[in-house]
Design a protein around this motif. Structure first.
Motif, PDB file in Angstrom:
ATOM      1  N   MET A  41       0.933  -1.238   0.037  1.00 33.05           N
ATOM      2  CA  MET A  41      -0.118   0.000  -0.097  1.00 33.05           C
ATOM      3  C   MET A  41       0.956   1.168   0.041  1.00 33.05           C
ATOM      4  N   TRP A  42       1.955   1.359   0.761  1.00 35.27           N
ATOM      5  CA  TRP A  42       2.846   2.499   0.984  1.00 35.27           C
ATOM      6  C   TRP A  42       3.614   2.744  -0.167  1.00 35.27           C
ATOM      7  N   PHE A  43       3.839   1.636  -1.040  1.00 34.22           N
ATOM      8  CA  PHE A  43       4.802   1.930  -2.415  1.00 34.22           C
ATOM      9  C   PHE A  43       3.904   2.034  -3.365  1.00 34.22           C
ATOM     10  N   SER A  44       2.720   1.821  -3.349  1.00 32.46           N
ATOM     11  CA  SER A  44       1.816   2.435  -4.480  1.00 32.46           C
ATOM     12  C   SER A  44       1.253   3.746  -4.450  1.00 32.46           C
ATOM     13  N   ALA A  45       1.462   4.144  -3.084  1.00 34.28           N
ATOM     14  CA  ALA A  45       1.245   5.555  -2.659  1.00 34.28           C
ATOM     15  C   ALA A  45       2.183   6.453  -2.934  1.00 34.28           C
ATOM     16  N   MET A  46       3.468   5.945  -2.783  1.00 33.47           N
ATOM     17  CA  MET A  46       4.787   6.659  -3.108  1.00 33.47           C
ATOM     18  C   MET A  46       5.093   6.728  -4.590  1.00 33.47           C
ATOM     19  N   GLN A  47       4.391   5.591  -5.498  1.00 33.10           N
ATOM     20  CA  GLN A  47       4.602   5.764  -6.659  1.00 33.10           C
ATOM     21  C   GLN A  47       3.533   6.562  -7.394  1.00 33.10           C
ATOM     22  N   LEU A  48       2.397   6.837  -6.889  1.00 35.09           N
ATOM     23  CA  LEU A  48       1.484   7.743  -7.199  1.00 35.09           C
ATOM     24  C   LEU A  48       1.884   9.183  -6.849  1.00 35.09           C
ATOM     25  N   VAL A  49       2.420   9.448  -5.738  1.00 35.45           N
ATOM     26  CA  VAL A  49       2.821  10.871  -5.232  1.00 35.45           C
ATOM     27  C   VAL A  49       3.961  11.145  -6.226  1.00 35.45           C
ATOM     28  N   GLY A  50       5.072  10.384  -6.310  1.00 38.66           N
ATOM     29  CA  GLY A  50       6.340  10.450  -7.032  1.00 38.66           C
ATOM     30  C   GLY A  50       5.776  10.814  -8.732  1.00 38.66           C
ATOM     31  N   GLY A  51       5.217   9.878  -9.249  1.00 34.71           N
ATOM     32  CA  GLY A  51       4.486   9.968 -10.522  1.00 34.71           C
ATOM     33  C   GLY A  51       3.707  11.475 -10.743  1.00 34.71           C
ATOM     34  N   ILE A  52       3.225  11.630 -10.169  1.00 36.56           N
ATOM     35  CA  ILE A  52       2.377  12.835 -10.106  1.00 36.56           C
ATOM     36  C   ILE A  52       3.213  14.200 -10.137  1.00 36.56           C
ATOM     37  N   ILE A  53       4.227  14.106  -9.186  1.00 35.32           N
ATOM     38  CA  ILE A  53       5.393  15.299  -8.979  1.00 35.32           C
ATOM     39  C   ILE A  53       6.096  15.218 -10.400  1.00 35.32           C
ATOM     40  N   LEU A  54       6.490  14.227 -10.801  1.00 33.86           N
ATOM     41  CA  LEU A  54       7.399  14.056 -12.064  1.00 33.86           C
ATOM     42  C   LEU A  54       6.436  14.585 -13.293  1.00 33.86           C
ATOM     43  N   SER A  55       5.232  14.105 -13.256  1.00 36.42           N
ATOM     44  CA  SER A  55       4.583  14.722 -14.425  1.00 36.42           C
ATOM     45  C   SER A  55       4.088  16.182 -14.362  1.00 36.42           C
ATOM     46  N   VAL A  56       3.686  16.708 -13.125  1.00 37.63           N
ATOM     47  CA  VAL A  56       3.448  18.057 -13.005  1.00 37.63           C
ATOM     48  C   VAL A  56       4.841  18.994 -13.241  1.00 37.63           C
ATOM     49  N   GLY A  57       6.034  18.205 -13.190  1.00 39.40           N
ATOM     50  CA  GLY A  57       7.084  19.252 -13.454  1.00 39.40           C
ATOM     51  C   GLY A  57       7.159  19.626 -14.897  1.00 39.40           C
ATOM     52  N   TRP A  58       6.446  18.921 -15.581  1.00 41.62           N
ATOM     53  CA  TRP A  58       6.501  19.471 -17.093  1.00 41.62           C
ATOM     54  C   TRP A  58       5.525  20.547 -17.528  1.00 41.62           C
ATOM     55  N   ILE A  59       4.776  20.769 -16.677  1.00 46.23           N
ATOM     56  CA  ILE A  59       3.942  21.890 -16.605  1.00 46.23           C
ATOM     57  C   ILE A  59       4.432  23.400 -16.894  1.00 46.23           C
ATOM     58  N   PRO A  60       5.563  23.724 -16.266  1.00 45.14           N
ATOM     59  CA  PRO A  60       6.091  24.835 -16.192  1.00 45.14           C
ATOM     60  C   PRO A  60       6.882  25.012 -17.638  1.00 45.14           C
ATOM     61  N   GLN A  61       7.258  23.865 -18.278  1.00 46.61           N
ATOM     62  CA  GLN A  61       7.911  23.885 -19.696  1.00 46.61           C
ATOM     63  C   GLN A  61       7.093  24.282 -20.905  1.00 46.61           C
ATOM     64  N   ILE A  62       5.609  23.522 -20.405  1.00 47.48           N
ATOM     65  CA  ILE A  62       4.491  23.721 -21.247  1.00 47.48           C
ATOM     66  C   ILE A  62       4.061  25.229 -21.227  1.00 47.48           C
ATOM     67  N   MET A  63       3.943  26.052 -20.045  1.00 46.41           N
ATOM     68  CA  MET A  63       3.428  27.090 -19.953  1.00 46.41           C
ATOM     69  C   MET A  63       4.489  28.101 -20.675  1.00 46.41           C
ATOM     70  N   GLN A  64       5.825  27.852 -20.429  1.00 41.20           N
ATOM     71  CA  GLN A  64       6.739  28.558 -20.932  1.00 41.20           C
ATOM     72  C   GLN A  64       6.650  28.408 -22.586  1.00 41.20           C
ATOM     73  N   ILE A  65       6.448  27.554 -23.331  1.00 41.80           N
ATOM     74  CA  ILE A  65       6.305  27.313 -24.606  1.00 41.80           C
ATOM     75  C   ILE A  65       5.293  28.073 -25.182  1.00 41.80           C
ATOM     76  N   LEU A  66       4.104  27.906 -24.292  1.00 46.33           N
ATOM     77  CA  LEU A  66       2.772  28.806 -24.750  1.00 46.33           C
ATOM     78  C   LEU A  66       3.066  30.203 -24.433  1.00 46.33           C
ATOM     79  N   ARG A  67       3.886  30.584 -23.348  1.00 50.07           N
ATOM     80  CA  ARG A  67       3.855  31.928 -23.321  1.00 50.07           C
ATOM     81  C   ARG A  67       4.738  32.545 -24.336  1.00 50.07           C
ATOM     82  N   THR A  68       6.190  31.968 -24.783  1.00 48.03           N
ATOM     83  CA  THR A  68       6.963  32.491 -25.699  1.00 48.03           C
ATOM     84  C   THR A  68       6.718  32.164 -26.952  1.00 48.03           C
ATOM     85  N   ARG A  69       6.064  30.894 -27.170  1.00 47.13           N
ATOM     86  CA  ARG A  69       5.777  30.489 -28.509  1.00 47.13           C
ATOM     87  C   ARG A  69       7.185  30.190 -29.044  1.00 47.13           C
TER      88      ARG A  69
END
Length: 89
Positions: free
Chosen positions: A1-29
């Motif tokens: 159970m703990w490992f699944s929770a750590m996988q979810l939290v870690g994976g979400i953090i890694l995925s959300v980490g791409w959002i600033p790059q996406i925002m930068q691309i959209l802002r600067t084109r």
């Protein structure tokens, strides 16, 4: 159970980490400083891991891995699409 929770939290953090790059691309084109080859290789690697995650999930394990990997695949796909759209011609 703990490992699944750590996988979810870690994976979400890694995925959300791409959002600033996406925002930068959209802002600067601009994607001039980004390497399309690197992102395509990353997309290929995540895609191969997605096949494995689906296999694990169908076997009854690895649902957290499937969820977080699918999220990463989606976010990196958005970056690649934006790179193709905004690359200099």
């Amino acid at each position: 159970m703990w490992f699944s929770a750590m996988q979810l939290v870690g994976g979400i953090i890694l995925s959300v980490g791409w959002i600033p790059q996406i925002m930068q691309i959209l802002r600067t084109r601009s994607v001039a400083d980004l390497s399309l080859k690197s992102y395509l290789l990353m997309l290929l690697g995540i895609g191969l891991m997605e096949v494995y995650a689906i296999h694990l999930s169908l076997s009854g394990v690895g649902l957290a891995f499937l969820i977080t990997n699918s999220l990463s695949l989606s976010v990196v796909s958005v970056v690649v699409v934006l790179m193709l759209r905004f690359r200099s011609r």
